[in-house]
Design an enzyme around this catalytic site. Structure first.
Site, PDB file in Angstrom:
ATOM      1  CB  SER A  27     -10.590  73.533 -50.088  1.00 39.34           C
ATOM      2  OG  SER A  27     -11.240  73.592 -51.416  1.00 39.34           O
TER       3      SER A  27
ATOM      4  N   GLY B 105      -3.351  57.054 -57.736  1.00 37.10           N
ATOM      5  CA  GLY B 105      -3.132  58.418 -58.320  1.00 37.10           C
ATOM      6  C   GLY B 105      -4.028  58.485 -59.481  1.00 37.10           C
ATOM      7  N   PRO B 106      -4.126  59.751 -60.252  1.00 39.80           N
ATOM      8  CG  PRO B 106      -4.191  61.883 -60.307  1.00 39.80           C
ATOM      9  CD  PRO B 106      -3.357  60.829 -59.636  1.00 39.80           C
ATOM     10  N   PRO B 107      -5.368  58.734 -63.503  1.00 37.57           N
ATOM     11  CG  PRO B 107      -7.361  58.098 -64.647  1.00 37.57           C
ATOM     12  CD  PRO B 107      -6.870  59.149 -63.535  1.00 37.57           C
ATOM     13  N   GLY B 108      -2.603  57.964 -65.999  1.00 37.67           N
ATOM     14  CA  GLY B 108      -1.738  58.708 -66.599  1.00 37.67           C
ATOM     15  C   GLY B 108      -0.494  59.095 -66.020  1.00 37.67           C
ATOM     16  CB  VAL B 109       0.370  60.200 -62.606  1.00 40.95           C
ATOM     17  CG1 VAL B 109      -0.509  61.200 -62.797  1.00 40.95           C
ATOM     18  CG2 VAL B 109      -0.251  58.845 -61.659  1.00 40.95           C
ATOM     19  N   GLY B 110       1.752  57.360 -64.269  1.00 39.31           N
ATOM     20  CA  GLY B 110       3.043  56.433 -64.412  1.00 39.31           C
ATOM     21  C   GLY B 110       2.919  55.279 -63.437  1.00 39.31           C
ATOM     22  CE  LYS B 111      -2.707  54.760 -61.210  1.00 39.72           C
ATOM     23  NZ  LYS B 111      -3.193  55.837 -62.054  1.00 39.72           N
TER      24      LYS B 111
ATOM     25  CE  LYS C 295      -7.360  73.088 -53.087  1.00 40.19           C
ATOM     26  NZ  LYS C 295      -8.112  73.475 -52.069  1.00 40.19           N
TER      27      LYS C 295
END
Length: 781
Positions: free
Chosen positions: A688, A365-371, A731
């Protein structure tokens, strides 16, 4: 420590702290040195030392258990006095114990140590076991035989009193208590001798055990003959080495080198190291003693320290309660329901199978999402030690697997270092940023990771420095990555991917309200009634001062406000404040970001697309216009290759179906078409926007205004099919936030609508389309 009286309860019960050993059985009248390293044991020693009290030394039933329960400890031990021989840098002790008397543990309890760090240790109320020292004539003869036969073994014991070498009526009970230490009896046999109060019966048991040993030796005699040559050589070396040591000792020239070697040998003998590790350590100790210079000695000692300090049998007990795991995850992390569900499923299978084998979790996941914090929560929930190795930018394989000892300054790799730091064989081990492993002429760390993560191989992990197989099969490995596509394929094959999407604004608000504000108030020494944040204030911070997938920037902004408030408290004597929108503007000054909103006016050729970004999502306005020309097309807005192709596909589809759409086909040779996507400083890519580009071109050519509350996403083909896209949740939320409440998306994306929060879904209209005709019929007819 001198023999002091212990505490007594109001019922005159004797009380003493308890030291639990791994299979070492003590006897009265004996003296022995033990290495103490477990936290409970160190706490018990420190407490007894402070109170100047004796201790009960008793063995656990199974030496391989790291943290035995009350039911796994023998109930008969020995009351001992003790003195601290040496305190090691890691906090462990070398202790010399002197046995006083046999005792029966009546009740075993636990209490916490004094001081800042509370460590529980055992204490017990006990009663003395009265001994029967009467001997029959036959037993008197038997003790004489035993003394004569094993006099050398007794004499070789470090602390055996030389005055007792001559047998007498006064010391025969002492001799009988020393014999189990000198001879190779099993733990069960040693414990039987401790629990037997009758001196006569103890002699009979020793005779029985030694006869069994002699039978076993006879069976092995043929094997012994085959290695006599080598053994004789080793005995000669040992004899000469001991002679040199004795001469040095007599001259007062004994060095710490011999003391170090003997201390290491004691530690190896008294702990259940794997056989191949024992053999290697003892071999290295011999080299240590014979080393001729300080550099050689230092290298050997460092190597032995690494080898002996690694965990081999120490482990934390497994937690079998999924409910506890679920509670910890829910308390520490807001949202992420599907992620937590996947983690619970993974751990449930591990618990049921009682096996560490299986796929390795990789949180993407992206940085900062709690991994990273999720991995820490898993360790907390399972009550396991947590260690982390950052792999970002690692290019040298030796960083993982160590350098060979021949190199100057050689050290183990990060895996072995982390295991030594953990101190147990079953920690939770985080491999952070596994997608950022590099490679160059020094090796390929990604290939080295295969040995570590493959459950079929990692029970024999080999570090270049340690040079002995090390078992990693009990470790719970968790990897993290930002970009799944950057994980090397062989590694990806061994990982179970769990994807963490970016947080929605509502999720960020809940996290800020329930976690971040509380945390920052504590850090800033503020009470909750001194500084309060309104929902509007926090939402304004999220929308106008941050643009990210996670909540790190939100945390920094809240922390900045807290710091500035504390300054005002000191300067202006401000007692309390509630932070709303105006207060946020006062403390954080000018807004940094804004999100895209729908246009207030309708215009032909303008359509809202929907973009997925690392910070979530956003509306993507698309503009199309034309002027007289020769059929050229111009594309602007910093579009990457895939999106440029989407423009050409959209135009190709419109040209092919021009008659159906009510457009004269000749017009395409008489005009130049211009397609622009605003915010030209930001690169844009992906297929998209296909149906949005098609709609913008048709809107311009047909001079039809598309309502600004309409937004759309979906890839288009030359035949007009609308294909599945990603990022539905992000989105949709961003479109609603920007004022669009009428959304078109591919029929195939219906499965992802459950991810969209109910408070958003209930306020918008979603039209699912298979072909572009479904869009055209709604907007142009």
């Amino acid at each position: 420590m001198n023999n002091k009286k212990n505490e007594k309860t109001t019922n005159n019960k004797e009380i003493a702290n308890v030291l639990v050993t791994r299979g070492i059985v003590f006897y009265p009248n004996t003296k022995i040195r033990i290495e103490i390293g477990r936290e409970k044991s160190i706490a018990a020693i420190n407490d007894s030392k402070e109170k100047k009290q004796n201790m009960i030394v008793v063995s656990q039933e199974n030496p391989s258990i790291d943290s035995p329960s009350k039911n796994e400890i023998f109930t008969v031990g020995t009351l001992c006095s003790f003195e601290i021989d040496n305190k090691h840098p890691d906090g462990s002790y070398s202790i010399i114990f002197t046995g006083i008397k046999r005792v029966k543990i009546n009740k075993l309890s636990e209490k916490a140590s004094d001081g800042e760090i509370k460590t529980k240790f055992f204490y017990a109320d006990y009663s003395e076991i009265e001994e029967d020292t009467k001997l029959s004539k036959s037993n008197e003869e038997a003790i004489k035989d035993l003394h004569a036969k094993f006099e050398n073994e007794l004499n070789n014991l470090t602390f055996f009193p030389k005055k007792d070498l001559a047998l007498s009526k006064e010391n025969r009970h002492t001799i009988v208590d020393w014999l189990p230490i000198a001879l190779k009896f099993s733990l069960e046999e040693k414990q039987q001798l401790l629990e037997e109060p009758s001196l006569s019966k103890r002699i009979e048991k020793i005779l029985s055990f030694t006869i069994d040993e002699r039978v076993s030796q006879k069976i092995d005699s043929e094997i012994s003959k085959k290695i006599n040559t080598n053994l004789s050589k080793q005995q000669k070396e040992f004899y000469l080495r001991e002679r040199v040591r004795a001469i040095k000792e007599e001259l007062g020239d004994i060095s710490s080198k011999e003391d170090d070697a003997e201390s290491i040998r004691d530690r190896v003998r008294n702990n259940p190291y794997p056989e191949h590790i024992k053999k290697r350590i003892l071999s290295e100790v011999n080299k240590l003693e014979s080393s001729s210079n300080s550099n050689e000695y230092s290298m050997s000692k460092t190597y032995i320290d690494w080898l002996i300090d690694l965990p081999y049998w120490q482990k934390t007990d497994d937690v079998d309660s999924l409910a506890d795991v679920e509670n910890v995850l829910n308390n520490n992390h807001y949202g992420l329901e599907k992620v937590k569900e996947r983690i619970i499923e993974y751990l449930a299978v591990r618990m049921k199978s009682k096996s560490a084998k299986g796929s390795i979790i990789c949180l993407v996941g992206p940085p900062g999402v709690g991994k990273t914090s999720l991995a820490q929560s898993i360790a907390e929930a399972l009550k396991k030690k947590f260690v982390k190795v950052s792999l970002g930018g690692m290019r040298d394989e030796a960083e993982l697997k160590g350098h060979r000892k021949t190199y100057i300054g050689a050290m183990p790799g990060r895996i072995i270092k982390a295991m030594s730091k953990a101190g147990v064989v079953n920690p939770v081990f985080l491999l952070d940023e596994i997608d950022k492993l590099g490679s160059d002429h020094k090796g390929d760390p990604a290939s080295a990771m295969l040995d570590i993560l493959d459950p079929e191989q990692n029970n024999r992990f080999s570090d270049n420095y340690i040079e002995e197989d090390y078992d990693l099969s009990n470790v719970l490995f968790i990897a993290t990555a930002n970009y799944e596509e950057n994980i090397p394929e062989p590694l990806h094959d061994r990982l179970e991917i769990i994807r963490l999407s970016s947080y929605t604004e509502n999720e960020k608000l809940s996290i800020a309200k329930n976690y971040l504000v509380k945390k920052i108030l504590v850090e800033s020494a503020l009470k909750k009634d001194e500084l309060k944040f309104t929902d509007d204030g926090l939402s304004y911070i999220i929308k106008r001062y941050t643009r990210e997938a996670g909540v790190r920037e939100v945390e920094r902004a809240i922390r900045q406000i807290a710091r500035k408030f504390v300054v005002r408290q000191q300067k202006e004597k401000l007692t309390s404040q509630t932070i709303g929108v105006e207060e946020v503007k006062y403390y954080l000054k000018k807004e940094i970001y804004d999100y895209t909103k729908k246009d207030k006016e309708y215009m032909p050729g303008v359509v809202n697309g929907m973009a997925y970004t690392t910070a979530g999502g956003d509306l993507l306005p698309i503009e199309a216009t034309f002027a007289p020309g020769k059929g050229k097309i111009e594309i602007t807005g910093n579009l990457k290759e895939t999106m440029k192709e989407s423009v050409n596909v959209a135009l190709g589809y419109v040209k092919t179906n021009a008659v159906k759409f009510g457009i004269d086909p000749k017009i395409f040779g008489e005009i130049d078409l211009h397609v622009h996507v605003p915010s030209g400083g930001i690169p844009k890519d992906g297929p998209s926007a296909g149906i949005a580009l098609t709609t913008a071109i048709l809107s311009a050519l047909k001079n039809v205004k598309i309502p600004s509350n309409v937004a759309m996403t979906g890839e288009i083909t030359l035949r007009g099919r609308v294909l599945i896209i990603g990022g539905v949740k992000e989105k949709t939320i961003s479109a609603y936030r920007g004022g669009a409440n009428d959304i078109f998306m591919p029929k195939e994306d219906e499965r992802y609508l459950d991810d969209v929060p109910e408070e958003v879904r209930s306020k918008i209209k979603i039209t699912l389309v298979d072909t572009y005709d479904d869009v055209y019929n709604r907007l142009f007819k």
